[in-house]
Write a protein that holds these residues in place. Sequence first.
Motif, mmCIF file in Angstrom:
data_model
loop_
_atom_site.group_PDB
_atom_site.id
_atom_site.type_symbol
_atom_site.label_atom_id
_atom_site.label_comp_id
_atom_site.label_asym_id
_atom_site.label_seq_id
_atom_site.Cartn_x
_atom_site.Cartn_y
_atom_site.Cartn_z
ATOM 1 N N GLY A 148 -29.681 36.622 -7.844
ATOM 2 C CA GLY A 148 -28.631 37.256 -7.070
ATOM 3 C C GLY A 148 -28.224 36.433 -5.862
ATOM 4 N N LEU A 149 -29.224 35.863 -5.181
ATOM 5 C CA LEU A 149 -28.911 35.012 -4.034
ATOM 6 C C LEU A 149 -28.101 33.789 -4.452
ATOM 7 C CD1 LEU A 149 -32.256 35.073 -2.008
ATOM 8 C CD2 LEU A 149 -30.091 36.142 -1.391
ATOM 9 N N LEU A 150 -28.444 33.206 -5.606
ATOM 10 C CA LEU A 150 -27.703 32.047 -6.087
ATOM 11 C C LEU A 150 -26.258 32.412 -6.396
ATOM 12 C CD1 LEU A 150 -27.615 29.115 -6.996
ATOM 13 C CD2 LEU A 150 -28.414 29.847 -9.248
ATOM 14 N N GLN A 151 -26.051 33.551 -7.049
ATOM 15 C CA GLN A 151 -24.684 33.976 -7.348
ATOM 16 C C GLN A 151 -23.903 34.244 -6.072
ATOM 17 O OE1 GLN A 151 -25.183 37.342 -9.924
ATOM 18 N NE2 GLN A 151 -25.853 36.133 -11.680
ATOM 19 N N ASP A 152 -24.545 34.936 -5.115
ATOM 20 C CA ASP A 152 -23.864 35.212 -3.842
ATOM 21 C C ASP A 152 -23.542 33.919 -3.105
ATOM 22 O OD1 ASP A 152 -24.138 37.855 -4.458
ATOM 23 O OD2 ASP A 152 -25.892 38.176 -3.184
ATOM 24 N N ARG A 153 -24.475 32.964 -3.139
ATOM 25 C CA ARG A 153 -24.235 31.701 -2.437
ATOM 26 C C ARG A 153 -23.061 30.943 -3.035
ATOM 27 N NH1 ARG A 153 -27.432 26.110 -2.942
ATOM 28 N NH2 ARG A 153 -26.021 26.095 -4.705
ATOM 29 N N GLU A 154 -23.015 30.873 -4.379
ATOM 30 C CA GLU A 154 -21.928 30.156 -5.025
ATOM 31 C C GLU A 154 -20.586 30.826 -4.736
ATOM 32 O OE1 GLU A 154 -22.010 27.246 -6.738
ATOM 33 O OE2 GLU A 154 -24.041 27.168 -5.933
ATOM 34 N N ALA A 155 -20.567 32.176 -4.789
ATOM 35 C CA ALA A 155 -19.326 32.885 -4.510
ATOM 36 C C ALA A 155 -18.878 32.666 -3.068
ATOM 37 C CB ALA A 155 -19.508 34.374 -4.805
ATOM 38 N N MET A 156 -19.835 32.682 -2.149
ATOM 39 C CA MET A 156 -19.499 32.507 -0.734
ATOM 40 C C MET A 156 -19.045 31.077 -0.453
ATOM 41 S SD MET A 156 -21.981 32.802 2.571
ATOM 42 C CE MET A 156 -22.882 31.351 2.013
ATOM 43 N N LEU A 157 -19.794 30.094 -0.961
ATOM 44 C CA LEU A 157 -19.481 28.703 -0.655
ATOM 45 C C LEU A 157 -18.110 28.304 -1.158
ATOM 46 C CD1 LEU A 157 -22.866 26.865 -1.294
ATOM 47 C CD2 LEU A 157 -21.784 27.357 0.885
ATOM 48 N N HIS A 158 -17.777 28.738 -2.353
ATOM 49 C CA HIS A 158 -16.511 28.305 -2.947
ATOM 50 C C HIS A 158 -15.373 29.270 -2.651
ATOM 51 C CE1 HIS A 158 -18.525 25.064 -5.063
ATOM 52 N NE2 HIS A 158 -19.446 25.921 -5.447
ATOM 53 N N GLY A 159 -15.667 30.360 -1.948
ATOM 54 C CA GLY A 159 -14.613 31.314 -1.616
ATOM 55 C C GLY A 159 -14.110 31.209 -0.192
ATOM 56 N N ILE A 160 -14.900 30.659 0.722
ATOM 57 C CA ILE A 160 -14.477 30.588 2.115
ATOM 58 C C ILE A 160 -13.598 29.364 2.349
ATOM 59 C CG2 ILE A 160 -16.524 31.796 2.931
ATOM 60 C CD1 ILE A 160 -17.714 29.151 3.729
#
Length: 551
Positions: free
Chosen positions: A215-227
Amino acid sequence: MTPIRIRIGRGGRGRLSARILVSQLAILALTGVIGFALFAFAQRSALDRTYEERAVAIAKTTAADPQIRRAMQDGGGAVVQAVAERIRQSSGASYVVVIDLHGVRHSHPMPQLVGSPVAEPIVARDGQPHVGTDQGATGRSANGRVPLYGPTGELVGEVSVGIPERDVLGELWHELLTFAVYAAIATALGAAAAFLLARRLKRTTFGLELEEIAGLLQDREAMLHGIREGVLAFAPDGRISVVNDEARRLIGLGTALGSTLDEVLPDGRLRRALDGTLTGTDISVLTDEHCLVVNRMPVTLHGRALGAVVTVRDRTELVGLLRELDSVRGLTDALRAQQHEFTNRMHTLAGLLDIGAYDDAYDLAVESAGAGQALTEFVRGRIGNPLMVGLVVAKTTVAAERGVWVELADDSALGADPPQLRLLLTIVGNLLDNAIDAAGDGPPPADGRTVRLALTEDERGTTVRVADTGPGIPPGARESIFEDGWSTRPDRGTARRGLGLALVHRLVSRHGGTITVSEGPGAVFTVRLPAPAVRPKNRFAEALPVGGDRR
């Protein structure tokens, strides 16, 4: 800068390590059982072959006995039974049976079977030994059969010897017991290693479960590439461990994961800001395409350094707007001051008319009307381009309100359509703003605060020279003044200082020009721009704000 400290909750700690430990123990147990079974089957086959070869050896010894050979050639007798039994007892075989060519037994551990025929055919007629497993009257045995020849060399029968299966199983269990001890030791060592590995994994994952890590990996990828902000993370050894798409775009990074900054970026202010050499918050960095703000924050966990996180924000549009707003404010102040001066002149003119001093009123009106026009005509006489004329006149007006006189050199000569006009406007605007600030802030010299501008154009390029009567460049700062953020004055609320000269330096270098500056009192900036090989169709190709940043 305050380091980022990570705190991990202790809820559910041990579950992941326990699952890993149980899984590894199950794997060890399963592989141990499978290995033990395979070893048992392999050892049983090896022991069967060994005991079959032993039975053949006993059979060959029996067939070579001279008494048995003579007796069997003469038709048999009691001597065959006696000798065969002696060999059986001395060798530990379960039976030693001598059989003639008619299949009749002449010896057997059970005397009642002597003289009875065997059910199996005589297999030694081919003169070769034979091995196998025999289920006879004495039980299951490893069997070996060899041909029996008489003293004259004539085939007279065969000798069949069997070794009881209990001997084979006894030796097998003895070997398996030793192997089981070794397997138990190996399993115990594997379990200890699995336990240590589970503890290490627990420390490495900070007690997080597999689902939480995913879950942390998915959240990190979504955050990094979304901001819309560049993010880089560095491992303790300085290698890039995380980089998002925005950071690649702003910094110009390619495949940077696992690399150090030395491998992907040239030496400069940007690399020094990213690796922590430059300290502080909101470090301004000017690249060829962007104006960036860089912040670096160390990351620690339980007092252990885990590297650093760097954020990169794009302030190009904002800085451009602030610089233009700063220029507009300067022009507004100048217009307000001119309005005040014009009002004073009108009041003076009205007073002269009231007292009847018509000649003095006429002279004042002529002087007021011709002062601004004379300045414009003087500039137009040396600069043919109206945009550059407007810029110089506007800067002259702003400087006059600060008590600074801008002089255009008599040898200035610029055509109506100079190459790289937008670039030239940016350079002149920035250099004049810096010179006006420097001359206005310093103590007034004997000949007044002055800024001298010279613009010359020839077939080889354009030269811009700006000199002021300010305090000048400090000794040893000739190179550093062109770095982003270098300034001798504090920031103002609308515009960040230290970008104007850096912008000029980058533009001049990008277009193959040179810029030099003198040290000591009264700085002199000289810019030489070579003529472009191909003249651009759009003279405003360099879309950069004109308003200069203050030094």
